[in-house]
Design an enzyme around this catalytic site. Sequence first.
Site, PDB file in Angstrom:
ATOM      1  N   CYS B  85       0.835  -1.204   0.000  1.00 19.66           N
ATOM      2  CA  CYS B  85       0.000   0.000   0.000  1.00 19.66           C
ATOM      3  C   CYS B  85       0.871   1.256   0.000  1.00 19.66           C
ATOM      4  CB  CYS B  85      -0.974  -0.063   1.173  1.00 19.66           C
ATOM      5  SG  CYS B  85      -2.374   1.052   0.989  1.00 19.66           S
ATOM      6  N   HIS B 201      -3.349  -5.855   1.109  1.00 15.72           N
ATOM      7  CA  HIS B 201      -2.707  -6.086   2.414  1.00 15.72           C
ATOM      8  C   HIS B 201      -2.784  -7.563   2.813  1.00 15.72           C
ATOM      9  CE1 HIS B 201      -2.502  -1.818   3.822  1.00 15.72           C
ATOM     10  NE2 HIS B 201      -3.453  -1.663   2.935  1.00 15.72           N
ATOM     11  N   GLU B 203      -1.279  -8.853   5.283  1.00 18.18           N
ATOM     12  CA  GLU B 203      -1.231  -8.915   6.764  1.00 18.18           C
ATOM     13  C   GLU B 203      -2.626  -8.778   7.385  1.00 18.18           C
ATOM     14  OE1 GLU B 203      -0.425  -6.326   4.985  1.00 18.18           O
ATOM     15  OE2 GLU B 203      -0.885  -4.444   6.024  1.00 18.18           O
TER      16      GLU B 203
END
Lengths: 77, 226
Positions: B85, B201, B203
Amino acid sequence: MKVKVIVTLKNGVLDPQGKAIQQTLNGMTFDNVSEVRQGKYFEIEVNENNESKAKSQVEEMCKKLLANLVIEDFKIL
Amino acid sequence: MKSSVIIFPGSNCDRDMDVALRKFGFKNQMVWHNDAEIPKSDLIVLPGGFSYGDYLRCGSIAGKSKIIKSVIDFANSGGLVLGICNGFQILTETGLLPGILQQNKYLNFICKNVFVKIKNKENKYFKKIKKEVLELHIAHNEGNYFCSSNELKSIEDNGQIAVTYCDHKGIEDEKNNPNGALKNIAGIFNKDKNILGMMPHPERMIDPFLSGEDGSIFFKTLIESL
């Protein structure tokens, strides 16, 4: 001395903010506006009295930070 | 395996990244942007967020911060650098990755799950992933990938497109392009494939109760590949 710089999007690069401003102006009473391109304006105080030296420093600044040459052009005023 | 997550003022996915890396076996360390050196690492991560408040252009100020010289040296010596990002935006601003992330086509901040198709598995990031399509999360205002037509040809010819937006079956069309990105590009590599920048993302997708687990696949296979 103070050096002034304008950074604009290159021709052909999409400018969605400019487009939104144009459409808003059209929706007000300004229906003859056919395009808006939005840019950035900088005033840079350089501790340098020699105008050409100051401007060449600002040119470096534009290339290295103020403009992203992938999508933007700059003009030192 | 040692990883380092760089924290800039305004980073906000650094803690999530730390949790994800540790969960899958990395010895992770957090590194402040004002440090001059990065401790010995097998992987450097530039996390998501709004470094320096997105001033000037997203990632532009972070791209000139004190720590970046060490990141560039590490990347140029073949080290793995992952930018998620805002981290992707920073990588393009440093010149480590080609192109730029512009404002989303329809001027909206997008926060939702998307599917992305893996376009190249001949690299350490994706080589052990069996799936072709991953479900990941995006949250950004500037994710609209753009580069010149010459640059696009060069990244296509060199297999540098990493992931593209698609539907659950892997169909990449305009309908499944959330932000107007050129060729639905969601992530790209450098020529040597040691640097990966992507908008989604991983994560955020590591918990079977809170999200999907396609992010788990990413981290689990990444540490196996190192």
